[in-house]
Design a protein around this motif. Structure first.
Motif, PDB file in Angstrom:
ATOM      1  N   HIS A  91       2.446  10.102  -3.802  1.00 50.95           N
ATOM      2  CA  HIS A  91       3.656  10.668  -4.390  1.00 50.95           C
ATOM      3  C   HIS A  91       4.863  10.188  -3.592  1.00 50.95           C
ATOM      4  CE1 HIS A  91       1.064  13.342  -6.698  1.00 50.95           C
ATOM      5  NE2 HIS A  91       0.455  13.665  -5.579  1.00 50.95           N
ATOM      6  N   GLN A  92       5.930   9.896  -4.293  1.00 50.42           N
ATOM      7  CA  GLN A  92       7.167   9.498  -3.627  1.00 50.42           C
ATOM      8  C   GLN A  92       8.040  10.731  -3.404  1.00 50.42           C
ATOM      9  OE1 GLN A  92       8.384   6.011  -6.151  1.00 50.42           O
ATOM     10  NE2 GLN A  92       8.549   5.028  -4.151  1.00 50.42           N
ATOM     11  N   LEU A  93       7.504  11.661  -2.637  1.00 50.12           N
ATOM     12  CA  LEU A  93       8.192  12.881  -2.230  1.00 50.12           C
ATOM     13  C   LEU A  93       7.906  13.098  -0.752  1.00 50.12           C
ATOM     14  CD1 LEU A  93       7.141  15.212  -5.210  1.00 50.12           C
ATOM     15  CD2 LEU A  93       9.395  14.167  -4.886  1.00 50.12           C
ATOM     16  N   GLN A  94       8.936  13.392   0.032  1.00 49.33           N
ATOM     17  CA  GLN A  94       8.712  13.638   1.444  1.00 49.33           C
ATOM     18  C   GLN A  94       9.819  14.523   1.995  1.00 49.33           C
ATOM     19  OE1 GLN A  94       5.897  12.387   3.218  1.00 49.33           O
ATOM     20  NE2 GLN A  94       6.577  13.983   4.640  1.00 49.33           N
ATOM     21  N   ALA A 121       4.929  17.619   6.303  1.00 47.48           N
ATOM     22  CA  ALA A 121       3.595  17.520   5.721  1.00 47.48           C
ATOM     23  C   ALA A 121       3.062  16.116   5.946  1.00 47.48           C
ATOM     24  CB  ALA A 121       3.655  17.834   4.229  1.00 47.48           C
ATOM     25  N   PRO A 122       1.738  15.958   6.061  1.00 52.64           N
ATOM     26  CA  PRO A 122       1.169  14.615   6.237  1.00 52.64           C
ATOM     27  C   PRO A 122       1.646  13.671   5.141  1.00 52.64           C
ATOM     28  CG  PRO A 122      -0.521  16.291   6.539  1.00 52.64           C
ATOM     29  CD  PRO A 122       0.701  17.005   6.035  1.00 52.64           C
ATOM     30  N   GLN A 136       8.858   8.165   4.693  1.00 54.13           N
ATOM     31  CA  GLN A 136       7.438   8.095   5.020  1.00 54.13           C
ATOM     32  C   GLN A 136       7.147   6.966   6.007  1.00 54.13           C
ATOM     33  OE1 GLN A 136       5.796   7.716   1.095  1.00 54.13           O
ATOM     34  NE2 GLN A 136       5.566   9.933   0.808  1.00 54.13           N
ATOM     35  N   ASP A 137       7.834   5.836   5.817  1.00 56.52           N
ATOM     36  CA  ASP A 137       7.661   4.721   6.756  1.00 56.52           C
ATOM     37  C   ASP A 137       8.002   5.151   8.184  1.00 56.52           C
ATOM     38  OD1 ASP A 137       6.957   3.145   4.613  1.00 56.52           O
ATOM     39  OD2 ASP A 137       8.906   2.153   4.451  1.00 56.52           O
ATOM     40  N   HIS A 138       9.100   5.891   8.325  1.00 52.21           N
ATOM     41  CA  HIS A 138       9.504   6.349   9.650  1.00 52.21           C
ATOM     42  C   HIS A 138       8.517   7.363  10.208  1.00 52.21           C
ATOM     43  CE1 HIS A 138      13.464   4.417   9.977  1.00 52.21           C
ATOM     44  NE2 HIS A 138      13.575   4.613   8.678  1.00 52.21           N
ATOM     45  N   SER A 170       0.804  -1.221   0.000  1.00 51.77           N
ATOM     46  CA  SER A 170       0.000   0.000   0.000  1.00 51.77           C
ATOM     47  C   SER A 170       0.834   1.267   0.000  1.00 51.77           C
ATOM     48  CB  SER A 170      -0.941   0.002   1.217  1.00 51.77           C
ATOM     49  OG  SER A 170      -0.191  -0.019   2.426  1.00 51.77           O
ATOM     50  N   ARG A 171       2.140   1.159   0.129  1.00 51.23           N
ATOM     51  CA  ARG A 171       2.991   2.347   0.181  1.00 51.23           C
ATOM     52  C   ARG A 171       3.318   2.910  -1.189  1.00 51.23           C
ATOM     53  NH1 ARG A 171       8.193   0.265   2.770  1.00 51.23           N
ATOM     54  NH2 ARG A 171       7.806  -1.296   1.145  1.00 51.23           N
TER      55      ARG A 171
END
Length: 624
Positions: A481-484, A475-476, A442-444, A372-373
């Motif tokens: 999107h693979q941006l964090q 940001a939440p 994002q996982d962290h 789901s990621r």
């Protein structure tokens, strides 16, 4: 992640069984405690792909730990498809006496249950043999007969036997018998194979032995590296995926409910890509991964209506549902089979896969809705740069999933710290990530409860032996999107310097975050490798500023460095000093054509990677 049932040969299962019972025993030390003195295999394949497998194994305990490991043997099988008999089982004492296993020493466990994402097998049975009075110098011996009366796929029978380098094997002997009309495919590597005919049968005799040796850590492509025996009634991997797809496609039924759901999901979407993305997002977010294998187990999906009603399923169920919903909006999608372990080459014969995906021909995209990621167009590391069998409508083909590149897998970390005369530091850290690096971040961040960012910073510092505080700003997490990005603000570290009066500190002090160059280089400490290993493509840039209190005298800075290597490695570090302020940046790019590197690649990369690692340990010298 959803995976097809792992189809071990009984020999492989044997090795894994005794290693599991000795938790402290690593693969590289197993040979010191036991050895396999004998393995005899007889595999009889019938014209309809039903088959009988007989296995005789004798293990000798070379130590007390080895005696513990050889005391038990467990064999799992599918009672819906197979029948298992224990023909004999006994302890062979060092003085030649045989002590038979009594009736109560053979126990049967019905079904395998597991929580979380582990696979459950209601149709599985496990027969466990416990051998009596096993001491150092003794051997345990058993013979089992496994009859497969129903193949997991029509017309398919397969065998795989591996000799893992971690164990001495005095004698391995296999005999395979099959009708000549069946045209059974047999392959052996690192073994001696002879063929003959007996009446209407083709016969193969395979013999081998093995002297134990150390196995490289994190070895890749093990299934095409070890001595091995493979056999299959299917000639190639495309035949296997076609047989699998024929069963899955029969269940891709677009009912009124399915069509209504697909149209609802794609409301307002016009392009095939937008529609496919919306359906993929719905499946990965609404269907939970739970594996419960029945009947043919890892090779037959549930019905679509059942999956929608239960809102869970394994990889085959996710793939089937995605395929069917896409079909409802006139987008063709087909089944694809892959191995998710560190296997970047397929075995020589089609002896199995462990994961099911979907391929969308019109978009030239692979999709894995079990994770789901990842949005459509992105794949997990385990799915990337792998050979994959694709059941295209006109003819199945072998393809390769896209590789992750250093250009798409990027991270930048910026740090600004002011250091007081007491050795304390205050400042901030910023992170920007893209691609798989963003998914990792994002996982962290997903693990940080609302309002607990300050505690998370404390825990990060504590894991580095530091005391301090700070706040997280991000940001939440949006998995579309693979941006964090992440910013740690109001950062205060009470003990950055071990000795404020004199010592050294890295120009870019690293915390326990996976976003620094030093965390992305891999381990190049071994003198050499014998096996391939997985290569991690990455681009990392560090920018940093340390402002020392005027009370400090700065004695030395690291020297600038630039390294390049033709195998896709570049590194550059620049440092400058203005008064008591040090500013600089470091940049690393590591890339490779594929995700797997050979032992020769390791030897070529090792010198430059070690020079980079040594440079990353260089420090700023100071005193007061």
């Amino acid at each position: 992640m959803g995976k097809l049932a792992r189809r071990f040969s009984w020999w492989t299962f044997l090795l894994l069984t005794f290693l599991t019972t000795a938790q402290a025993q690593s693969l590289n030390t197993a040979a010191a405690h036991l050895k396999i003195t004998l393995v005899e295999v007889l595999w009889r394949v019938n014209a309809d792909a039903t088959h009988v497998y007989e296995q005789t194994v004798e293990r000798e305990a070379l130590s007390e730990q080895g005696a513990q490991s050889t005391t038990k043997f467990a064999q799992m099988y599918n009672k819906a498809l197979q029948r298992l008999e224990v023909v004999e089982a006994y302890t062979l004492k060092a003085d030649g006496r045989r002590i038979a296993v009594e009736k109560e020493g053979i126990q049967t466990q019905r079904g395998v249950a597991s929580g979380d994402v582990g696979a459950s097998w209601p149709d599985a049975e496990i027969v466990q043999i416990t051998f009596p009075n096993v001491q150092k110098g003794d051997s345990t011996r058993w013979k089992i007969r496994l009859t497969t009366h129903t193949p997991v796929l029509p017309g398919w029978a397969s065998l795989r036997e591996y000799l893992t380098p971690s164990l001495d094997v005095d004698k391995f002997s296999a005999r395979i018998e099959a009708p000549q009309s069946l045209d059974l495919q047999v392959f052996a590597s690192g073994m001696h194979m002879r063929t003959s005919q007996s009446g209407l049968d083709q016969v193969w005799q395979i013999d081998a032995s093995n002297i134990a040796k150390l196995i490289d850590n994190n070895a890749a492509n093990a299934s095409t590296s070890y001595p091995r025996l493979l056999a299959s009634t299917f000639k190639n991997h495309t035949e296997l995926v076609q047989a699998y797809a024929s069963q899955a496609n029969a269940k891709a039924i677009v009912s009124a409910e399915v069509r209504a759901l697909a149209e609802k999901i794609t409301t307002g979407k016009t392009s095939p890509l937008d529609k496919a993305s919306a359906i993929h997002d719905w499946v990965r977010k609404n269907i939970r991964y739970v594996a419960v294998y029945l009947g043919a187990g890892g090779w037959t999906p549930h019905d679509v209506d059942w999956i929608l009603a239960q809102r869970y399923g394994d990889c085959k169920d996710h793939a089937l549902l995605l395929q069917t919903l896409l079909k409802a909006v006139d987008i063709e999608a087909v089944a694809a089979l892959i191995n998710t372990y560190d296997e970047y080459a397929l075995p020589e014969l089609p002896v199995g896969f462990n994961h099911s995906m979907v391929y969308i021909p019109s978009l030239n995209l692979f999709a894995d809705p079990t994770d789901s990621r990842f949005p459509l167009g992105a794949l997990p590391w385990d799915d990337s740069d792998k050979p994959v069998a694709v059941a295209l409508a006109d003819a199945a083909q072998m393809m390769r999933t896209p590789a992750i590149s250093a250009q798409s897998n990027r991270m930048t970390i910026k740090t600004k710290l002011g250091i007081s005369s007491a050795g304390k530091a205050a400042g901030w850290i910023e992170l920007d990530t893209q691609g798989l690096a963003a998914t990792t971040l994002q996982d962290h961040l997903s693990q940080i409860p609302s309002g607990m960012g300050g505690l998370a910073v404390q825990k990060i510092l504590e894991s580095n032996g530091l005391r301090g505080r700070g706040f997280t700003r991000f940001a939440p997490v949006q998995r579309e999107h693979q941006l964090q990005a992440l910013k740690i603000t109001d950062l205060e570290i009470d003990n950055l310097l071990n000795d404020p009066h004199g010592g050294s500190v890295n120009p870019h002090p690293a915390l326990n975050l996976p976003m620094y160059i030093g965390k992305q280089m891999g381990n190049y400490s071994a003198a050499k490798r014998d096996y391939a290993y997985a290569c991690w493509p990455i681009y990392v840039r560090e920018e940093f500023e340390l402002r020392f209190d005027p009370a400090f005298q700065l004695l030395r800075l690291p020297t600038n460095l630039k390294e390049t290597h033709p195998d896709g490695i570049t590194f550059e570090a620049q440092y400058r000093r203005e008064g008591n302020t040090i500013q600089g940046w470091r940049e690393l790019t590591v890339s490779h054509t594929h995700h797997v590197c050979s032992a020769q690649d390791y030897a070529a990369r090792k010198p430059v990677m070690n020079r980079i690692a040594q440079h990353l340990r260089s420090s700023v010298l100071y005193q007061q």
